[in-house]
Motif scaffolding. Structure first.
Motif, mmCIF file in Angstrom:
data_model
loop_
_atom_site.group_PDB
_atom_site.id
_atom_site.type_symbol
_atom_site.label_atom_id
_atom_site.label_comp_id
_atom_site.label_asym_id
_atom_site.label_seq_id
_atom_site.Cartn_x
_atom_site.Cartn_y
_atom_site.Cartn_z
ATOM 1 N N LEU A 118 0.813 -1.219 0.000
ATOM 2 C CA LEU A 118 0.000 0.000 0.000
ATOM 3 C C LEU A 118 0.846 1.268 0.000
ATOM 4 O O LEU A 118 0.532 2.213 -0.711
ATOM 5 N N VAL A 119 1.895 1.313 0.794
ATOM 6 C CA VAL A 119 2.654 2.566 0.911
ATOM 7 C C VAL A 119 3.786 2.701 -0.100
ATOM 8 O O VAL A 119 4.230 3.803 -0.382
ATOM 9 N N ARG A 120 4.238 1.586 -0.677
ATOM 10 C CA ARG A 120 5.333 1.657 -1.649
ATOM 11 C C ARG A 120 4.921 1.267 -3.063
ATOM 12 O O ARG A 120 5.608 1.586 -4.019
ATOM 13 N N GLY A 121 3.820 0.522 -3.195
ATOM 14 C CA GLY A 121 3.379 0.046 -4.496
ATOM 15 C C GLY A 121 4.147 -1.204 -4.912
ATOM 16 O O GLY A 121 5.137 -1.574 -4.290
ATOM 17 N N LEU A 122 3.651 -1.857 -5.952
ATOM 18 C CA LEU A 122 4.319 -3.046 -6.495
ATOM 19 C C LEU A 122 3.794 -3.277 -7.901
ATOM 20 O O LEU A 122 2.584 -3.400 -8.095
ATOM 21 N N ARG A 123 4.680 -3.352 -8.867
ATOM 22 C CA ARG A 123 4.318 -3.515 -10.279
ATOM 23 C C ARG A 123 3.173 -2.559 -10.637
ATOM 24 O O ARG A 123 3.362 -1.361 -10.599
ATOM 25 N N GLY A 124 1.991 -3.059 -10.952
ATOM 26 C CA GLY A 124 0.874 -2.209 -11.364
ATOM 27 C C GLY A 124 0.109 -1.560 -10.227
ATOM 28 O O GLY A 124 -0.731 -0.700 -10.441
ATOM 29 N N MET A 125 0.399 -1.951 -9.007
ATOM 30 C CA MET A 125 -0.294 -1.378 -7.842
ATOM 31 C C MET A 125 0.385 -0.080 -7.440
ATOM 32 O O MET A 125 1.551 -0.066 -7.041
ATOM 33 N N PRO A 126 -0.344 1.034 -7.554
ATOM 34 C CA PRO A 126 0.267 2.312 -7.163
ATOM 35 C C PRO A 126 0.382 2.399 -5.638
ATOM 36 O O PRO A 126 -0.330 1.709 -4.917
ATOM 37 N N PRO A 127 1.256 3.248 -5.148
ATOM 38 C CA PRO A 127 1.411 3.414 -3.695
ATOM 39 C C PRO A 127 0.258 4.234 -3.114
ATOM 40 O O PRO A 127 0.438 5.340 -2.606
ATOM 41 N N ILE A 128 -0.927 3.677 -3.193
ATOM 42 C CA ILE A 128 -2.158 4.384 -2.806
ATOM 43 C C ILE A 128 -2.169 4.731 -1.315
ATOM 44 O O ILE A 128 -2.842 5.670 -0.898
ATOM 45 N N GLY A 129 -1.414 3.996 -0.514
ATOM 46 C CA GLY A 129 -1.333 4.280 0.909
ATOM 47 C C GLY A 129 -0.723 5.632 1.225
ATOM 48 O O GLY A 129 -0.862 6.134 2.330
ATOM 49 N N ARG A 130 -0.061 6.222 0.255
ATOM 50 C CA ARG A 130 0.498 7.563 0.456
ATOM 51 C C ARG A 130 -0.604 8.606 0.562
ATOM 52 O O ARG A 130 -0.371 9.712 1.020
ATOM 53 N N MET A 131 -1.797 8.244 0.101
ATOM 54 C CA MET A 131 -2.947 9.144 0.194
ATOM 55 C C MET A 131 -3.790 8.848 1.437
ATOM 56 O O MET A 131 -4.875 9.385 1.592
ATOM 57 N N MET A 132 -3.289 7.970 2.297
ATOM 58 C CA MET A 132 -3.998 7.588 3.517
ATOM 59 C C MET A 132 -3.154 7.928 4.730
ATOM 60 O O MET A 132 -1.928 7.942 4.656
ATOM 61 N N THR A 133 -3.836 8.134 5.830
ATOM 62 C CA THR A 133 -3.124 8.309 7.092
ATOM 63 C C THR A 133 -2.618 6.944 7.542
ATOM 64 O O THR A 133 -3.048 5.903 7.018
#
Length: 147
Positions: free
Chosen positions: A99-114
């Motif tokens: 979630l916070v770093r991303g992986l392949r096609g998964m964006p680091p969406i956790g950067r938009m979360m607390t």
């Protein structure tokens, strides 16, 4: 000759009148069409952060679009892994890292979360969809995993 000129002028005036009438009619109808559209509901995010609170709400608003509401994942224009019966979720930090770093096609969406939101959605996924990983992630764990 003057009759031909007059008839062309009248035809041109009629064409212009029809064009104007069509545009006025379209403009008059536009607000009614927009007003009839249903609301999409509350905003999913404000600026660069998500507004949802709680793991289930975050999953529904952020994750389900790709991983599906039932966690079964999807294959089509891209491949979205299933979260059901996912043995990778046994490692408590795995989902946090993704979630916070991303992986392949998964964006680091956790950067938009607390940190709390990341912990809530990770704990939700790890305890739902036939996953039974009860060692909860804390916001402090998330903070330590951030780049």
């Amino acid at each position: 000759m003057s009759g031909v000129f007059v008839s062309r002028t009248i035809a041109g005036a009629v064409a212009i009148a029809l064009i104007l009438a069509t545009r006025v009619g379209a403009s008059a109808q536009e607000p009614a069409t927009k007003a009839a559209l249903p609301s999409a509901g509350p905003a999913m995010s404000v600026g660069k952060s998500f507004t949802a609170v709680g793991g289930e709400a975050l999953y529904a608003q952020v994750c389900a679009a790709c991983h599906q509401a039932d966690g079964e994942g999807a294959v089509g224009a891209a491949s979205y892994p299933a979260l059901t019966h996912n043995a990778r979720l046994a490692a408590a930090g795995y989902s946090v890292t993704i979630l916070v770093r991303g992986l392949r096609g998964m964006p680091p969406i956790g950067r938009m979360m607390t940190d709390t939101q990341v912990a809530e959605v990770v704990n939700y996924v790890r305890t739902h969809f036939d996953n039974h990983y009860d060692d909860a992630i804390t916001p402090e764990d998330v903070k330590a995993a951030r780049p």
